[in-house]
Write a protein that holds these residues in place. Structure first.
Motif, PDB file in Angstrom:
ATOM      1  N   MET A   1       0.778  -1.091  -0.059  1.00  0.00           N
ATOM      2  CA  MET A   1       0.023  -0.060  -0.064  1.00  0.00           C
ATOM      3  C   MET A   1       0.855   1.129   0.267  1.00  0.00           C
ATOM      4  N   LYS A   2       0.580   2.230  -0.864  1.00  0.00           N
ATOM      5  CA  LYS A   2       1.470   3.294  -0.944  1.00  0.00           C
ATOM      6  C   LYS A   2       0.960   4.463   0.124  1.00  0.00           C
ATOM      7  N   LYS A   3       2.219   4.866   0.539  1.00  0.00           N
ATOM      8  CA  LYS A   3       1.971   5.895   1.675  1.00  0.00           C
ATOM      9  C   LYS A   3       1.601   7.288   1.307  1.00  0.00           C
ATOM     10  N   SER A   4       0.564   7.737   1.803  1.00  0.00           N
ATOM     11  CA  SER A   4      -0.083   8.947   1.170  1.00  0.00           C
ATOM     12  C   SER A   4       0.845  10.239   1.497  1.00  0.00           C
ATOM     13  N   SER A   5       1.148  10.935   0.481  1.00  0.00           N
ATOM     14  CA  SER A   5       2.109  11.977   0.410  1.00  0.00           C
ATOM     15  C   SER A   5       1.260  13.250   0.941  1.00  0.00           C
ATOM     16  N   ARG A   6       1.842  13.957   2.095  1.00  0.00           N
ATOM     17  CA  ARG A   6       0.980  15.292   2.441  1.00  0.00           C
ATOM     18  C   ARG A   6       1.610  16.530   2.090  1.00  0.00           C
ATOM     19  N   LYS A   7       0.646  17.183   1.399  1.00  0.00           N
ATOM     20  CA  LYS A   7       1.446  18.567   0.788  1.00  0.00           C
ATOM     21  C   LYS A   7       1.287  19.482   1.957  1.00  0.00           C
ATOM     22  N   LYS A   8       2.211  20.295   2.231  1.00  0.00           N
ATOM     23  CA  LYS A   8       2.490  21.429   3.314  1.00  0.00           C
ATOM     24  C   LYS A   8       1.901  22.512   2.694  1.00  0.00           C
ATOM     25  N   THR A   9       1.031  23.194   2.955  1.00  0.00           N
ATOM     26  CA  THR A   9       0.584  24.677   2.472  1.00  0.00           C
ATOM     27  C   THR A   9       1.391  25.682   3.258  1.00  0.00           C
ATOM     28  N   ASP A  10       1.348  26.753   2.653  1.00  0.00           N
ATOM     29  CA  ASP A  10       1.953  27.996   3.429  1.00  0.00           C
ATOM     30  C   ASP A  10       1.146  28.325   4.356  1.00  0.00           C
ATOM     31  N   ILE A  11      -0.194  28.183   4.642  1.00  0.00           N
ATOM     32  CA  ILE A  11      -0.932  28.246   5.680  1.00  0.00           C
ATOM     33  C   ILE A  11      -0.613  27.529   7.036  1.00  0.00           C
ATOM     34  N   ASN A  12      -0.731  25.986   6.700  1.00  0.00           N
ATOM     35  CA  ASN A  12      -0.324  25.160   7.515  1.00  0.00           C
ATOM     36  C   ASN A  12       1.169  25.426   8.320  1.00  0.00           C
ATOM     37  N   VAL A  13       1.930  25.560   7.345  1.00  0.00           N
ATOM     38  CA  VAL A  13       3.090  25.989   7.779  1.00  0.00           C
ATOM     39  C   VAL A  13       3.383  27.005   8.846  1.00  0.00           C
ATOM     40  N   LYS A  14       2.590  27.888   8.632  1.00  0.00           N
ATOM     41  CA  LYS A  14       2.930  29.161   9.391  1.00  0.00           C
ATOM     42  C   LYS A  14       1.971  29.203  10.593  1.00  0.00           C
ATOM     43  N   ILE A  15       0.900  28.447  10.469  1.00  0.00           N
ATOM     44  CA  ILE A  15       0.203  27.974  11.765  1.00  0.00           C
ATOM     45  C   ILE A  15       1.013  26.951  12.697  1.00  0.00           C
ATOM     46  N   GLY A  16       1.589  26.166  12.027  1.00  0.00           N
ATOM     47  CA  GLY A  16       2.394  25.074  12.677  1.00  0.00           C
ATOM     48  C   GLY A  16       3.591  25.821  13.551  1.00  0.00           C
ATOM     49  N   ARG A  17       4.261  26.595  12.969  1.00  0.00           N
ATOM     50  CA  ARG A  17       5.451  27.400  13.252  1.00  0.00           C
ATOM     51  C   ARG A  17       4.932  28.266  14.651  1.00  0.00           C
ATOM     52  N   ARG A  18       3.960  29.015  14.308  1.00  0.00           N
ATOM     53  CA  ARG A  18       3.289  29.725  15.587  1.00  0.00           C
ATOM     54  C   ARG A  18       2.845  28.730  16.693  1.00  0.00           C
ATOM     55  N   LEU A  19       2.191  27.799  16.277  1.00  0.00           N
ATOM     56  CA  LEU A  19       1.821  26.653  17.491  1.00  0.00           C
ATOM     57  C   LEU A  19       3.073  26.276  18.165  1.00  0.00           C
ATOM     58  N   LYS A  20       4.340  25.966  17.466  1.00  0.00           N
ATOM     59  CA  LYS A  20       5.590  25.463  18.233  1.00  0.00           C
ATOM     60  C   LYS A  20       5.924  26.602  18.834  1.00  0.00           C
ATOM     61  N   HIS A  21       5.837  27.726  18.371  1.00  0.00           N
ATOM     62  CA  HIS A  21       6.418  29.052  19.056  1.00  0.00           C
ATOM     63  C   HIS A  21       5.596  29.204  20.489  1.00  0.00           C
ATOM     64  N   PHE A  22       4.246  29.097  20.361  1.00  0.00           N
ATOM     65  CA  PHE A  22       3.447  29.325  21.599  1.00  0.00           C
ATOM     66  C   PHE A  22       3.866  28.256  22.503  1.00  0.00           C
ATOM     67  N   ARG A  23       3.669  27.016  22.000  1.00  0.00           N
ATOM     68  CA  ARG A  23       4.068  25.619  22.713  1.00  0.00           C
ATOM     69  C   ARG A  23       5.336  26.005  23.711  1.00  0.00           C
ATOM     70  N   THR A  24       6.588  26.409  22.940  1.00  0.00           N
ATOM     71  CA  THR A  24       7.711  26.398  23.690  1.00  0.00           C
ATOM     72  C   THR A  24       7.974  27.862  24.628  1.00  0.00           C
ATOM     73  N   VAL A  25       7.280  28.738  24.165  1.00  0.00           N
ATOM     74  CA  VAL A  25       7.470  30.126  25.147  1.00  0.00           C
ATOM     75  C   VAL A  25       6.432  29.815  26.535  1.00  0.00           C
ATOM     76  N   ASN A  26       5.693  28.783  26.387  1.00  0.00           N
ATOM     77  CA  ASN A  26       4.733  28.645  27.592  1.00  0.00           C
ATOM     78  C   ASN A  26       5.178  27.264  28.284  1.00  0.00           C
ATOM     79  N   GLY A  27       6.486  26.709  27.808  1.00  0.00           N
ATOM     80  CA  GLY A  27       7.160  25.483  28.519  1.00  0.00           C
ATOM     81  C   GLY A  27       6.356  24.319  28.411  1.00  0.00           C
ATOM     82  N   LEU A  28       5.660  24.090  27.256  1.00  0.00           N
ATOM     83  CA  LEU A  28       5.013  22.856  27.002  1.00  0.00           C
ATOM     84  C   LEU A  28       5.638  21.909  26.323  1.00  0.00           C
TER      85      LEU A  28
END
Length: 116
Positions: A1-28
């Protein structure tokens, strides 16, 4: 079975980056965030790296459980620098603007004729 490829969108990358920043700033940890979302760490990390979008359910958890500002997370009014470097004067301005918005919404809810 072929593994589905996920396409990163600019919006998802931006949100993910901000989510990571939020998480690390808050010590989570990624494990803590994954647990709060009810998913495994690898699934959570796919959100942070932009391979998977942030669902409305997870955004709701962030807003209610972690008090995360959705304007910051979704790239609204507040930029990265503004979010973390708001001066006391800026907070007062923000509070004043928030009060104005809440009064405006109350007027709408109460059926008053509101003009911009």
């Amino acid at each position: 079975m072929k593994k589905s490829s996920r396409k990163k969108t600019d919006i998802n990358v931006k949100i993910g980056r901000r989510l990571k920043h939020f998480r690390t700033v808050n010590g989570l940890s990624a494990e803590e965030m994954a647990s709060a979302f009810g998913i495994v760490k690898d699934s959570y990390l796919r959100i942070e790296n932009g391979s998977t979008g942030l669902s409305g359910e997870y955004a709701f958890i962030l807003a209610t459980k972690f008090n995360c500002d959705m304007n910051y997370l979704f790239g609204g009014i507040v930029t990265d620098d503004e979010f973390f470097k708001i001066s006391e004067a800026g907070r007062e301005d923000d509070n004043q603007r928030l009060a104005e918005i809440l009064h405006y919404i109350a007027d709408i809810v109460n059926g008053k004729n509101v003009t911009n």
